[in-house]
Design an enzyme around this catalytic site. Structure first.
Site, PDB file in Angstrom:
ATOM      1  N   ASP A  26       0.853  -1.198   0.000  1.00 32.15           N
ATOM      2  CA  ASP A  26       0.000   0.000   0.000  1.00 32.15           C
ATOM      3  C   ASP A  26       0.886   1.245   0.000  1.00 32.15           C
ATOM      4  O   ASP A  26       1.512   1.562   1.009  1.00 32.15           O
ATOM      5  CB  ASP A  26      -0.895  -0.058   1.249  1.00 32.15           C
ATOM      6  CG  ASP A  26      -1.693   1.223   1.453  1.00 32.15           C
ATOM      7  OD1 ASP A  26      -1.770   2.033   0.511  1.00 32.15           O
ATOM      8  OD2 ASP A  26      -2.231   1.393   2.560  1.00 32.15           O
ATOM      9  N   ASP A  30      -3.926   4.009   2.467  1.00 33.28           N
ATOM     10  CA  ASP A  30      -5.379   3.855   2.650  1.00 33.28           C
ATOM     11  C   ASP A  30      -5.765   2.425   3.035  1.00 33.28           C
ATOM     12  O   ASP A  30      -6.947   2.087   3.082  1.00 33.28           O
ATOM     13  CB  ASP A  30      -6.145   4.301   1.391  1.00 33.28           C
ATOM     14  CG  ASP A  30      -5.863   3.406   0.189  1.00 33.28           C
ATOM     15  OD1 ASP A  30      -5.020   2.481   0.319  1.00 33.28           O
ATOM     16  OD2 ASP A  30      -6.467   3.626  -0.873  1.00 33.28           O
ATOM     17  N   ASP A 207      -9.283 -14.211 -17.618  1.00 35.00           N
ATOM     18  CA  ASP A 207     -10.186 -14.679 -16.566  1.00 35.00           C
ATOM     19  C   ASP A 207     -11.325 -15.509 -17.174  1.00 35.00           C
ATOM     20  O   ASP A 207     -11.895 -15.136 -18.206  1.00 35.00           O
ATOM     21  CB  ASP A 207     -10.774 -13.449 -15.844  1.00 35.00           C
ATOM     22  CG  ASP A 207     -11.560 -13.811 -14.605  1.00 35.00           C
ATOM     23  OD1 ASP A 207     -10.969 -14.402 -13.700  1.00 35.00           O
ATOM     24  OD2 ASP A 207     -12.770 -13.498 -14.554  1.00 35.00           O
ATOM     25  N   GLU A 260      -7.204 -18.886 -17.875  1.00 37.47           N
ATOM     26  CA  GLU A 260      -7.779 -19.554 -16.718  1.00 37.47           C
ATOM     27  C   GLU A 260      -8.973 -20.333 -17.258  1.00 37.47           C
ATOM     28  O   GLU A 260     -10.095 -19.838 -17.301  1.00 37.47           O
ATOM     29  CB  GLU A 260      -8.229 -18.547 -15.660  1.00 37.47           C
ATOM     30  CG  GLU A 260      -8.674 -19.243 -14.392  1.00 37.47           C
ATOM     31  CD  GLU A 260      -9.814 -18.556 -13.679  1.00 37.47           C
ATOM     32  OE1 GLU A 260      -9.947 -18.773 -12.475  1.00 37.47           O
ATOM     33  OE2 GLU A 260     -10.597 -17.822 -14.312  1.00 37.47           O
TER      34      GLU A 260
HETATM   35  C1  BGC Z   1     -11.050 -15.213 -10.579  1.00 39.44           C
HETATM   36  C2  BGC Z   1     -11.850 -15.010  -9.362  1.00 39.44           C
HETATM   37  C3  BGC Z   1     -13.116 -14.286  -9.748  1.00 39.44           C
HETATM   38  C4  BGC Z   1     -13.860 -14.995 -10.880  1.00 39.44           C
HETATM   39  C5  BGC Z   1     -14.910 -14.144 -11.517  1.00 39.44           C
HETATM   40  C6  BGC Z   1     -11.964 -16.156 -11.330  1.00 39.44           C
HETATM   41  O1  BGC Z   1     -11.436 -16.961 -12.113  1.00 39.44           O
HETATM   42  O2  BGC Z   1      -9.794 -15.777 -10.352  1.00 39.44           O
HETATM   43  O3  BGC Z   1     -11.145 -14.352  -8.352  1.00 39.44           O
HETATM   44  O4  BGC Z   1     -13.954 -14.237  -8.636  1.00 39.44           O
HETATM   45  O5  BGC Z   1     -12.986 -15.378 -11.879  1.00 39.44           O
HETATM   46  O6  BGC Z   1     -14.329 -13.163 -12.316  1.00 39.44           O
END
Ligand code: BGC
Length: 517
Positions: A26, A30, A207, A260
């Site tokens: 940080d 904050d 993602d 992912e």
């Molecule tokens: C991310 C999570 C997230 C989800 C929705 C996942 O694969 O790693 O942290 O909550 O996608 O976006």
């Protein structure tokens, strides 16, 4: 230091360190991590010996899912800084020889995204609604959801809007799913990638890469349904990644993307890394495996079989911001940490790219965050009984009391009282610390794995152990309960994760690298 290029693209053998932005450092006091904090701590990562970092989303967002709900894909949330802070951080990382990949969230936006506001203001059937997945409900007055799909975070995957229609959200209700059957969505995300590539990022973490398309007729799920799944891994998604690959390749510097993706079979996983698609996909099999030599062996065998289907390179992951830290998964306490170090050393000997999650190098364990302070929407919607906050507690840097140099403000999640001995400062001063072990392992990896073959040969080894050879590097991990004999081929000891390697034997909860005899 300049980033040097060699024949193999940089990502093929990189150690990539995941920075969970709000919990790393940080810089403005904050209580929430930010880009200035990251920039200040980059020398630490260079010294640790990582090749690249992955930054979790720092874009403007109401933070209902800590940034995985993006309201503007082309800016920085004031919580985390400014675009100028991003540019400065990126330049410093590159000066230190560290590549930077950023998260892209293409499956859904935030409900605060201007597109979603437009969609809510527009009529059913309008182009603005077509960027998302709006449908009429079922039941006499449309009072029931369009189908029975369930959100990953728990509860129905549909939320009703005042005019009676429903919108789809595979995660939280504040994360409406985009409609990938709509060309405007493609154009927008292509442009977002270009925006960050033009700023100089080295790649993306995609993602929910197996999401995006849903079967257009939104077929309901039946109990016990097997694949194909109407919500995930639709064939059309691969066209997106083919186009993204061309886009990445149109830039210099081996820009890359890691998916992912959670597809049901090794074959389905391999499809994401076909030569004309993304460069990597996270391999979560190790992260899901118990502390067991047989399980580790199977992970390695299965991984090579999967990536081998398409001539890809493997990735290895023991933890991330969504799962219980591996030291805790492996039993917790000193044994859990010893096992986590051993698993990491084993992973780092393998060909391919390893992903580390911040705090792994400190041997942090999962924190029991009091229920009333938990923030994870997956906890509040019921899918995660403990929530994911316990692996997201801020990093301890220095000092004897919270917030341990994380910043000057009250940290957004409470930090344990007993972390004084785990800070970076404390561990830097202790030759026997987990941090010093990781530094040595990453340095040695750079020295001894250069030029080693991308294949491994599994070795016969004592019960409870798993051993393999890669060129003249031999790695042995002992998951058993008693000291075990080392394979004969294990010659000079290069590095061990614990003290118990001597006289041709290896103690439980230990891994070691040897030069082959
Ligand atoms: C991310 C999570 C997230 C989800 C929705 C996942 O694969 O790693 O942290 O909550 O996608 O976006």
């Amino acid at each position: 230091m300049q980033i040097t290029t060699s024949a193999a693209p940089w990502w093929q053998h990189s150690v990539c360190y995941e920075i969970y932005v709000r919990s790393f450092a940080d810089g403005n006091g904050d209580g929430v991590g930010d880009l200035v904090g990251i920039e200040q701590r980059l020398p630490y990562l260079a010294d640790l010996g990582v090749d690249s970092v992955w930054l979790t989303p720092f874009y403007p967002s109401p933070q209902h899912d800590h940034g995985y709900d993006v309201a503007d894909y082309r800016d920085v949330d004031p919580l985390f800084g400014t675009l100028a802070d991003f540019d400065a951080m990126l330049a410093t990382a590159h000066d230190l020889g560290i590549r930077v990949i950023v998260d892209v969230v293409p499956n859904h936006t935030s409900s605060e995204h201007p597109w979603f506001h437009e969609a809510l203001a527009a009529a059913p059937g309008s182009p603005a609604r077509d960027r998302y997945v709006f449908r009429d409900g079922t039941g006499r007055n449309g009072e029931r959801p369009p189908n029975n799909w369930v959100s990953v975070f728990g509860g129905p995957a549909w939320t009703r809007v005042p005019d009676g229609q429903w919108y789809l959200h595979l995660f939280d209700s504040q994360q409406p799913d985009l409609n990938w059957w709509n060309d405007e969505v493609h154009a927008e995300l292509d442009d977002v990638l270009r925006f960050w590539l033009d700023r100089g990022v080295d790649g993306f973490r995609v993602d929910v890469a197996h999401g995006l398309y849903k079967q257009p007729d939104l077929v309901p799920r039946k109990r016990g349904d097997r694949l194909p799944h109407p919500m995930w891994d639709q064939p059309e998604v691969h066209e997106v990644y083919r186009r993204w690959r061309k886009l990445l390749d149109s830039y210099d510097g081996d820009r890359m993307a890691v998916a992912e993706a959670c597809a049901g079979t090794p074959e389905a996983m391999a499809r994401y890394i076909r030569p004309d698609e993304l460069q990597q996909t996270f391999n979560f099999t190790w992260l899901e495996a118990p502390w067991s030599a047989a399980a580790f062996r199977k992970v390695v065998v299965d991984t090579f079989a999967s990536v081998g289907l398409v001539g890809g390179t493997p990735t290895w992951v023991l933890s991330n911001h969504d799962v219980v830290r591996e030291s805790t998964r492996y039993g917790g306490g000193p044994a859990g940490v010893a096992r986590a170090k051993a698993a990491a050393l084993t992973m780092l000997a393998l060909p391919g790219s390893s992903y580390l999650y911040q705090g792994e190098e400190l041997g942090l364990e999962q924190v029991d965050v009091p229920p009333h302070l938990r923030q994870d929407p997956a906890y509040h919607r019921g899918a995660e009984p403990e929530g994911r906050d316990g692996c997201r507690v801020p990093m301890p840097w220095s000092g004897d009391t919270a917030p341990y140099g994380f910043g000057t403000g009250e940290p957004w999640l409470p930090m344990p009282d007993d972390w004084a001995g785990l800070t970076v400062e404390a561990q830097q001063a202790d030759e026997h610390s987990t941090l010093q072990f990781f530094r040595r392992a990453l340095r040695l990896r750079r020295e001894v794995t250069v030029g080693l073959p991308d294949q491994v040969q599994l070795l016969d080894s004592a019960p409870g152990t798993f051993a393999f050879r890669r060129g003249d590097l031999v790695c042995v991990v002992s998951c058993g309960s008693r000291t075990a004999r080392l394979p004969d081929v294990a010659g000079e000891l290069l590095l061990a994760s614990g003290d118990g390697v001597a006289d041709g034997r290896i103690a439980p909860d230990t891994a070691a690298w040897f030069r082959a005899r």
